[in-house]
Motif scaffolding. Structure first.
Motif, PDB file in Angstrom:
ATOM      1  N   HIS A 171     -10.969  -0.481 -49.131  1.00 35.44           N
ATOM      2  CA  HIS A 171     -11.029  -0.125 -50.549  1.00 35.44           C
ATOM      3  C   HIS A 171     -12.264   0.752 -50.770  1.00 35.44           C
ATOM      4  O   HIS A 171     -13.398   0.275 -50.700  1.00 35.44           O
ATOM      5  CB  HIS A 171     -11.085  -1.386 -51.415  1.00 35.44           C
ATOM      6  CG  HIS A 171      -9.886  -2.267 -51.251  1.00 35.44           C
ATOM      7  ND1 HIS A 171      -8.700  -2.031 -51.908  1.00 35.44           N
ATOM      8  CD2 HIS A 171      -9.677  -3.355 -50.476  1.00 35.44           C
ATOM      9  CE1 HIS A 171      -7.822  -2.962 -51.573  1.00 35.44           C
ATOM     10  NE2 HIS A 171      -8.385  -3.769 -50.696  1.00 35.44           N
ATOM     11  N   ILE A 172     -12.023   2.028 -51.008  1.00 35.89           N
ATOM     12  CA  ILE A 172     -13.095   3.024 -51.078  1.00 35.89           C
ATOM     13  C   ILE A 172     -13.155   3.584 -52.494  1.00 35.89           C
ATOM     14  O   ILE A 172     -12.124   3.958 -53.068  1.00 35.89           O
ATOM     15  CB  ILE A 172     -12.857   4.161 -50.065  1.00 35.89           C
ATOM     16  CG1 ILE A 172     -12.776   3.587 -48.642  1.00 35.89           C
ATOM     17  CG2 ILE A 172     -13.962   5.212 -50.156  1.00 35.89           C
ATOM     18  CD1 ILE A 172     -12.377   4.607 -47.598  1.00 35.89           C
ATOM     19  N   GLU A 173     -14.363   3.646 -53.036  1.00 35.94           N
ATOM     20  CA  GLU A 173     -14.603   4.274 -54.330  1.00 35.94           C
ATOM     21  C   GLU A 173     -15.764   5.257 -54.187  1.00 35.94           C
ATOM     22  O   GLU A 173     -16.800   4.899 -53.618  1.00 35.94           O
ATOM     23  CB  GLU A 173     -14.932   3.233 -55.402  1.00 35.94           C
ATOM     24  CG  GLU A 173     -13.783   2.282 -55.715  1.00 35.94           C
ATOM     25  CD  GLU A 173     -14.148   1.295 -56.810  1.00 35.94           C
ATOM     26  OE1 GLU A 173     -15.275   1.428 -57.352  1.00 35.94           O
ATOM     27  OE2 GLU A 173     -13.331   0.412 -57.116  1.00 35.94           O
ATOM     28  N   VAL A 174     -15.575   6.469 -54.693  1.00 33.26           N
ATOM     29  CA  VAL A 174     -16.601   7.512 -54.609  1.00 33.26           C
ATOM     30  C   VAL A 174     -16.919   7.984 -56.016  1.00 33.26           C
ATOM     31  O   VAL A 174     -16.008   8.313 -56.790  1.00 33.26           O
ATOM     32  CB  VAL A 174     -16.134   8.701 -53.743  1.00 33.26           C
ATOM     33  CG1 VAL A 174     -17.205   9.779 -53.691  1.00 33.26           C
ATOM     34  CG2 VAL A 174     -15.794   8.234 -52.331  1.00 33.26           C
ATOM     35  N   LYS A 175     -18.208   7.992 -56.345  1.00 30.66           N
ATOM     36  CA  LYS A 175     -18.690   8.515 -57.623  1.00 30.66           C
ATOM     37  C   LYS A 175     -19.849   9.465 -57.342  1.00 30.66           C
ATOM     38  O   LYS A 175     -20.982   9.028 -57.112  1.00 30.66           O
ATOM     39  CB  LYS A 175     -19.132   7.378 -58.543  1.00 30.66           C
ATOM     40  CG  LYS A 175     -18.000   6.458 -58.975  1.00 30.66           C
ATOM     41  CD  LYS A 175     -18.490   5.381 -59.914  1.00 30.66           C
ATOM     42  CE  LYS A 175     -17.345   4.465 -60.341  1.00 30.66           C
ATOM     43  NZ  LYS A 175     -17.820   3.387 -61.269  1.00 30.66           N
ATOM     44  N   GLY A 176     -19.543  10.747 -57.316  1.00 35.10           N
ATOM     45  CA  GLY A 176     -20.573  11.736 -57.052  1.00 35.10           C
ATOM     46  C   GLY A 176     -21.104  11.619 -55.643  1.00 35.10           C
ATOM     47  O   GLY A 176     -20.347  11.734 -54.666  1.00 35.10           O
ATOM     48  N   GLU A 177     -22.409  11.366 -55.499  1.00 34.83           N
ATOM     49  CA  GLU A 177     -23.049  11.259 -54.190  1.00 34.83           C
ATOM     50  C   GLU A 177     -23.110   9.828 -53.685  1.00 34.83           C
ATOM     51  O   GLU A 177     -23.745   9.567 -52.669  1.00 34.83           O
ATOM     52  CB  GLU A 177     -24.464  11.839 -54.266  1.00 34.83           C
ATOM     53  CG  GLU A 177     -24.501  13.320 -54.630  1.00 34.83           C
ATOM     54  CD  GLU A 177     -25.910  13.838 -54.755  1.00 34.83           C
ATOM     55  OE1 GLU A 177     -26.851  13.010 -54.707  1.00 34.83           O
ATOM     56  OE2 GLU A 177     -26.093  15.056 -54.886  1.00 34.83           O
ATOM     57  N   ARG A 178     -22.468   8.904 -54.379  1.00 31.78           N
ATOM     58  CA  ARG A 178     -22.480   7.500 -53.972  1.00 31.78           C
ATOM     59  C   ARG A 178     -21.059   7.015 -53.699  1.00 31.78           C
ATOM     60  O   ARG A 178     -20.107   7.488 -54.319  1.00 31.78           O
ATOM     61  CB  ARG A 178     -23.149   6.616 -55.036  1.00 31.78           C
ATOM     62  CG  ARG A 178     -24.619   6.947 -55.244  1.00 31.78           C
ATOM     63  CD  ARG A 178     -25.235   6.063 -56.308  1.00 31.78           C
ATOM     64  NE  ARG A 178     -26.649   6.334 -56.472  1.00 31.78           N
ATOM     65  CZ  ARG A 178     -27.605   5.753 -55.762  1.00 31.78           C
ATOM     66  NH1 ARG A 178     -27.288   4.835 -54.856  1.00 31.78           N
ATOM     67  NH2 ARG A 178     -28.874   6.064 -55.955  1.00 31.78           N
ATOM     68  N   ALA A 179     -20.950   6.071 -52.785  1.00 30.09           N
ATOM     69  CA  ALA A 179     -19.647   5.516 -52.434  1.00 30.09           C
ATOM     70  C   ALA A 179     -19.814   4.038 -52.110  1.00 30.09           C
ATOM     71  O   ALA A 179     -20.878   3.594 -51.674  1.00 30.09           O
ATOM     72  CB  ALA A 179     -19.040   6.251 -51.240  1.00 30.09           C
ATOM     73  N   SER A 180     -18.751   3.275 -52.359  1.00 31.68           N
ATOM     74  CA  SER A 180     -18.728   1.857 -52.015  1.00 31.68           C
ATOM     75  C   SER A 180     -17.455   1.568 -51.235  1.00 31.68           C
ATOM     76  O   SER A 180     -16.401   2.130 -51.527  1.00 31.68           O
ATOM     77  CB  SER A 180     -18.791   0.989 -53.275  1.00 31.68           C
ATOM     78  OG  SER A 180     -17.652   1.199 -54.082  1.00 31.68           O
TER      79      SER A 180
END
Length: 252
Positions: free
Chosen positions: A127-136
């Motif tokens: 489960h990958i989430e990317v927001k700008g220069e950050r990711a979880s």
């Protein structure tokens, strides 16, 4: 007359040959259709990507277990930020690495993982989430290792927080995991033992009096006023409990 009969038979033979050819072609078409409709085993579905950044994060995470098992300190250093804070995969025997400790602590962590022969497998989907220069990234990892002649296995529900550097390369800034099976138990913390030379102190029975100073005379304590409760406004209900189905949340 015989030649006339032979001449009349040739068109019939030709017509029959054309009919047989058409029938053969139809049979081939039916066989080809049957072969095309045969059921095939579906291929394992990979993690879905909604952007190129999610795909690059997925590629980074698929390479991470092999880098851990190779045990190359220099290679692993390039995968973390300088201020990374992580809980090693063998968190039961290795304490967390705080910000600024990576260069000092990572060699010892790698040596311990190689000593026990740590094996790591990341399961799909991630489960990958990317927001700008950050990711979880949240995923399930299977671990196996040997210690004192015994083989151990554990499944961890892992969280990774990543950040992009100035060269658009993803690096790990935070990582930790929570056990998802009952057979993975963290060792209990032992109370520190007192020093050998330490002796219990006896309570003083006589007060210390310094010569030349007036003795302290006990004075009655002033009456205490009953505190008036302050008006804090409307009461705010407590925050709801975290949803355990979402997996581990960022610790730092």
């Amino acid at each position: 007359m015989g030649r006339a009969m032979m001449g009349a038979g040739r068109p019939r033979i030709a017509a029959m040959g054309r009919v047989l050819l058409v029938v053969a072609l139809m049979a081939l078409a039916v066989l080809a259709g049957c072969a095309g409709t045969a059921k095939k085993k579906p291929a394992p579905k990979p993690t879905g990507f909604s952007s190129a950044d999610e795909k690059s994060v997925h590629e980074f995470m698929t390479r991470y277990p092999n880098a851990v098992m190779r045990g190359d300190v220099q290679e692993l250093m390039r995968l973390y930020t300088n201020d990374a804070k992580i809980v090693p995969l063998l968190g039961g025997v290795i304490r967390p690495i705080r910000a600024g400790e990576m260069k000092k602590r990572l060699p010892g962590v790698v040596a311990e993982e190689r000593r026990v022969g740590l094996r790591v497998v990341f399961h799909e989907p991630m489960h990958i989430e990317v927001k700008g220069e950050r990711a979880s990234v949240r995923l399930v990892a299977s671990l196996s290792w040997k210690d004192k002649g015994k083989e151990h296995k554990a499944n961890l529900n892992c969280f990774f927080g990543l950040i992009q550097d100035e060269h658009y390369i993803w690096r790990i800034k935070e990582a930790h995991g929570e056990p998802v099976k009952q057979d993975f138990v963290l060792p209990r913390k032992k109370k520190p033992l007192p020093p050998r030379d330490a002796k219990p102190r006896r309570p003083r029975t006589k007060p210390i009096v310094i010569k030349g100073e007036p003795e302290n005379v006990a004075r009655p304590a002033p009456p205490q006023e009953t505190p008036v409760p302050e008006d804090t406004g409307p009461q705010v209900p407590p925050a709801p409990a975290p949803d355990v189905d979402k997996g581990p949340q960022p610790l730092f």
